[in-house]
Every structure is written in C-alpha cells, then in structure tokens.
Scaffold this motif. Sequence first.
Motif, PDB file in Angstrom:
ATOM      1  N   LEU A  27       0.827  -1.203   0.000  1.00  0.00           N
ATOM      2  CA  LEU A  27       0.000   0.000   0.000  1.00  0.00           C
ATOM      3  C   LEU A  27       0.864   1.256   0.000  1.00  0.00           C
ATOM      4  O   LEU A  27       0.621   2.196  -0.761  1.00  0.00           O
ATOM      5  CB  LEU A  27      -0.937  -0.024   1.205  1.00  0.00           C
ATOM      6  CG  LEU A  27      -1.949   1.116   1.296  1.00  0.00           C
ATOM      7  CD1 LEU A  27      -3.266   0.616   1.865  1.00  0.00           C
ATOM      8  CD2 LEU A  27      -1.438   2.259   2.157  1.00  0.00           C
ATOM      9  N   ALA A  28       1.885   1.270   0.849  1.00  0.00           N
ATOM     10  CA  ALA A  28       2.773   2.440   0.911  1.00  0.00           C
ATOM     11  C   ALA A  28       3.524   2.626  -0.403  1.00  0.00           C
ATOM     12  O   ALA A  28       3.725   3.764  -0.861  1.00  0.00           O
ATOM     13  CB  ALA A  28       3.747   2.286   2.066  1.00  0.00           C
ATOM     14  N   ARG A  29       3.933   1.530  -1.031  1.00  0.00           N
ATOM     15  CA  ARG A  29       4.627   1.650  -2.325  1.00  0.00           C
ATOM     16  C   ARG A  29       3.684   2.154  -3.408  1.00  0.00           C
ATOM     17  O   ARG A  29       4.082   2.947  -4.283  1.00  0.00           O
ATOM     18  CB  ARG A  29       5.252   0.308  -2.711  1.00  0.00           C
ATOM     19  CG  ARG A  29       6.436  -0.081  -1.829  1.00  0.00           C
ATOM     20  CD  ARG A  29       7.158  -1.298  -2.347  1.00  0.00           C
ATOM     21  NE  ARG A  29       6.372  -2.531  -2.271  1.00  0.00           N
ATOM     22  CZ  ARG A  29       6.298  -3.319  -1.199  1.00  0.00           C
ATOM     23  NH1 ARG A  29       6.929  -2.983  -0.069  1.00  0.00           N
ATOM     24  NH2 ARG A  29       5.590  -4.432  -1.223  1.00  0.00           N
ATOM     25  N   ASN A  30       2.428   1.715  -3.372  1.00  0.00           N
ATOM     26  CA  ASN A  30       1.451   2.247  -4.323  1.00  0.00           C
ATOM     27  C   ASN A  30       1.287   3.748  -4.148  1.00  0.00           C
ATOM     28  O   ASN A  30       1.232   4.513  -5.120  1.00  0.00           O
ATOM     29  CB  ASN A  30       0.101   1.546  -4.131  1.00  0.00           C
ATOM     30  CG  ASN A  30       0.105   0.091  -4.591  1.00  0.00           C
ATOM     31  OD1 ASN A  30       0.961  -0.328  -5.365  1.00  0.00           O
ATOM     32  ND2 ASN A  30      -0.855  -0.676  -4.108  1.00  0.00           N
ATOM     33  N   ALA A  31       1.206   4.186  -2.896  1.00  0.00           N
ATOM     34  CA  ALA A  31       1.061   5.617  -2.625  1.00  0.00           C
ATOM     35  C   ALA A  31       2.283   6.391  -3.086  1.00  0.00           C
ATOM     36  O   ALA A  31       2.165   7.488  -3.653  1.00  0.00           O
ATOM     37  CB  ALA A  31       0.816   5.834  -1.136  1.00  0.00           C
ATOM     38  N   ALA A  32       3.463   5.848  -2.860  1.00  0.00           N
ATOM     39  CA  ALA A  32       4.688   6.516  -3.281  1.00  0.00           C
ATOM     40  C   ALA A  32       4.737   6.649  -4.806  1.00  0.00           C
ATOM     41  O   ALA A  32       5.193   7.668  -5.341  1.00  0.00           O
ATOM     42  CB  ALA A  32       5.908   5.762  -2.770  1.00  0.00           C
ATOM     43  N   ALA A  33       4.250   5.618  -5.505  1.00  0.00           N
ATOM     44  CA  ALA A  33       4.234   5.677  -6.969  1.00  0.00           C
ATOM     45  C   ALA A  33       3.288   6.775  -7.458  1.00  0.00           C
ATOM     46  O   ALA A  33       3.600   7.514  -8.405  1.00  0.00           O
ATOM     47  CB  ALA A  33       3.816   4.327  -7.547  1.00  0.00           C
ATOM     48  N   VAL A  34       2.126   6.908  -6.804  1.00  0.00           N
ATOM     49  CA  VAL A  34       1.179   7.964  -7.170  1.00  0.00           C
ATOM     50  C   VAL A  34       1.790   9.338  -6.890  1.00  0.00           C
ATOM     51  O   VAL A  34       1.686  10.264  -7.702  1.00  0.00           O
ATOM     52  CB  VAL A  34      -0.148   7.790  -6.403  1.00  0.00           C
ATOM     53  CG1 VAL A  34      -1.033   9.016  -6.592  1.00  0.00           C
ATOM     54  CG2 VAL A  34      -0.885   6.558  -6.881  1.00  0.00           C
ATOM     55  N   ALA A  35       2.431   9.472  -5.723  1.00  0.00           N
ATOM     56  CA  ALA A  35       3.032  10.762  -5.360  1.00  0.00           C
ATOM     57  C   ALA A  35       4.100  11.169  -6.365  1.00  0.00           C
ATOM     58  O   ALA A  35       4.186  12.342  -6.769  1.00  0.00           O
ATOM     59  CB  ALA A  35       3.616  10.687  -3.957  1.00  0.00           C
ATOM     60  N   ALA A  36       4.923  10.212  -6.778  1.00  0.00           N
ATOM     61  CA  ALA A  36       5.972  10.516  -7.740  1.00  0.00           C
ATOM     62  C   ALA A  36       5.384  10.907  -9.092  1.00  0.00           C
ATOM     63  O   ALA A  36       5.882  11.813  -9.770  1.00  0.00           O
ATOM     64  CB  ALA A  36       6.902   9.309  -7.899  1.00  0.00           C
ATOM     65  N   ARG A  37       4.306  10.231  -9.474  1.00  0.00           N
ATOM     66  CA  ARG A  37       3.659  10.526 -10.751  1.00  0.00           C
ATOM     67  C   ARG A  37       2.986  11.896 -10.732  1.00  0.00           C
ATOM     68  O   ARG A  37       3.128  12.697 -11.665  1.00  0.00           O
ATOM     69  CB  ARG A  37       2.620   9.446 -11.056  1.00  0.00           C
ATOM     70  CG  ARG A  37       1.788   9.666 -12.315  1.00  0.00           C
ATOM     71  CD  ARG A  37       2.602   9.492 -13.552  1.00  0.00           C
ATOM     72  NE  ARG A  37       1.796   9.596 -14.758  1.00  0.00           N
ATOM     73  CZ  ARG A  37       2.291   9.659 -15.981  1.00  0.00           C
ATOM     74  NH1 ARG A  37       3.604   9.612 -16.153  1.00  0.00           N
ATOM     75  NH2 ARG A  37       1.505   9.753 -17.027  1.00  0.00           N
ATOM     76  N   ALA A  38       2.260  12.183  -9.654  1.00  0.00           N
ATOM     77  CA  ALA A  38       1.494  13.430  -9.589  1.00  0.00           C
ATOM     78  C   ALA A  38       2.384  14.633  -9.333  1.00  0.00           C
ATOM     79  O   ALA A  38       2.119  15.725  -9.834  1.00  0.00           O
ATOM     80  CB  ALA A  38       0.428  13.323  -8.495  1.00  0.00           C
TER      81      ALA A  38
END
Length: 368
Positions: A27-38
Amino acid sequence: MPAESTPDPLAHPDRQRAWLDVDLGALARNAAAVAARAGVPLLPMVKADGYGLGAPAVVRALEPLAPWGYGVASAAEAAALRAAGATRRVMVLTPVLPTELPRARAVSLTPALHRAGDGRAWAALGGGAWHLAIDTGMARAGARWDALDDALLSAVGAHPPEGAFTHFHSADTDDASRAEQEARFREAVSRLPARPPLLHAENSPGVERAGGASAWDLARPGVFLYGVSAGGVLGAEPVAHLRARVVDLRDLRDGETVSYGATWTARGARRIATVPAGYADGYRRALSGVGRALLHGRPVPVAGRVTMDMTMLDVTGVPCAVGDVATLLGRDGAAVLTAAEVAAAGGLSPYELLTGLRGRVPRLYDTA
C-alpha cells in the motif's frame, strides 16, 4: 545450542478459519508511486474504513509519506480517525448537513461545502478551513459549474475557502470528458472572488492516466492505493489477500451436485474442498460457479453457490488436505487473483468487493 525455530506465520490464532492478509508495505509503495507521478501532495482517500482494510492501519502506513491530509465520507469516519490518533487534516468530501457542522468543528475536520448558508454557518462556528465542491458533470454533489449564484459567491468572498475541487466521472476511459470537466472547473474557479490556494480534481485513474505531473495542487488517490489499477502507466501492487483453510474434503461421483439449488453437477469423478468463508465474510454470492481460488499456487474453480459461511472448490487433480490454505483474493506464490479480476468474474466493481469484506474476517497486517 539447538537452532532457534522460525515461527510458522500460519500458526497465528486468527489464521485458523478465514482471514485477510493486508500488505501495508505494498500500500505504501502504491502511494509513493502515485506521489511521484502526480508531483503534488496527496490527499489519500481512507473512507469506508480504508476501503475495507482498516483505516487506522492504512493511515499509519501512509504517514511516512507526509500526505497533506486524509479523505473520508462522514463526520463519524473523521471522528474515528481522530480517536485512532490521526493528527493531519481530515477532509469530508461528502456534503455535510447543517446539523452535522458542530460535530465537524468538534473533531477539527475540513468540510466540503457548496451552499451559501452552510458556508456562513461554518464561519459562525469558527470552523476554519473548508473546500468548495464544484459539480462539473458528475451530478452527485457540489455547486453546478455554470450556476454559481450571487449568494454563494458572496459567501465565498466573505469567508474564502482554502480549496476548491471537482470529481471526474470517467477518468478511467479514453473519452474527452476529463478535458471537458477540467475546462468547466477552470471556468467556475475563474468566477470566484479569488483563486483558492488548493485546487484538486484527480482521483486514482485521473493520476494514472494523466499525461504527466498534476496540473492541480493536490491529488486524491483512492482505489489504486489498495491494489486496483485503471490501466495507466502505473501498476498497483496487490494489497488485500483473502484466505481460508480447507475444513472438509469429499469425493463426488458423476452426476452428483453441490450446494443450494444443485446448480453445479459433477462431470465425472470430482473432489470438492470446503473452505469456511462465504458472503457473510464478503466473498460475494455473485461469485457462485464463476469465481476461482488459488491452492498451492494453482487455480481451482468455485463449485456451486457460495453460501453464507462456506464456499466449495473443485480441487480435482490438485494436492489438497484438510488445513491447507486457499486464497480467494490476492497472491499465492507467483499466482495472483487481483481485486479487479475477482470482481469482474462476479459482475462487480472492485470498489464493491473491497469495501464489502466483512468484519468477521480478521485483518492481519504486514508492514514489510
């Protein structure tokens, strides 16, 4: 000295019937991927008890990413987060009734408002920050983009919102609706007495399928965090893994049937395993005869109707013993049943599937 034995993770007392393994690391890695993308701060959606996975645990997993705040659907959900120790902003994105505003103030939440009277009432309570909800085509909540009346604009001028937002209705498709909604949102914002400091529009598919970094000030990821991708440039790791032990085995002869309504008939000799998870646990009845499970990494079909407390699997040709673990959702070795795949088999939305996982199933958290 004898070597120290490694505890068997399956010996946990909550892993003796049916349970949900929640991979908070994923879950945390998914969030980090979204943060990096956005490329902008996150306002993660943790409503519906963290999409069924446990909001307090989800918030703890997301805290190291320093999100701007957390999104919920009601004052009661906000109060529960506060009681669990959440100190960041908690924003309620569903309209709040005027009678709920005092409670909203008491738990220091940030409401989404769109009626002039509500804005004035919130200011009279000394409520602080609020966000203006603007409807650009979802037709669910918010002030219509092309009908911001004088009373609302006057209230906005007197008590300026910290933010304004809209919601995409079809961000997971390739149609032109996103661009249209963004144009409508900009039009509405241009009519306000001043631009609010924080504008936000993008949900999970909005971030995934965007052409690059966000054009707004916050991003609002939801279902992607929990393992469901909209098919954009990012890939969500599975987070929820629903498992149940085999509690019974039986051999059927050709022509014998399984479960209520005798909807499933054995074609030749078949072996049937029973697992103690059913629709009272959130494994939906819609998966009757069409769902699959994983047993030792191999797919096995659901046989007959899913019942309230038990589901039967056709394990013919797959090694199986009482006590073995079947995975009804998630990963087993290299094999995965994604939330999107399981939901589609039953004609469901993955949102329905995840938020429908019931409290009878213990949540066991892995933070690795």
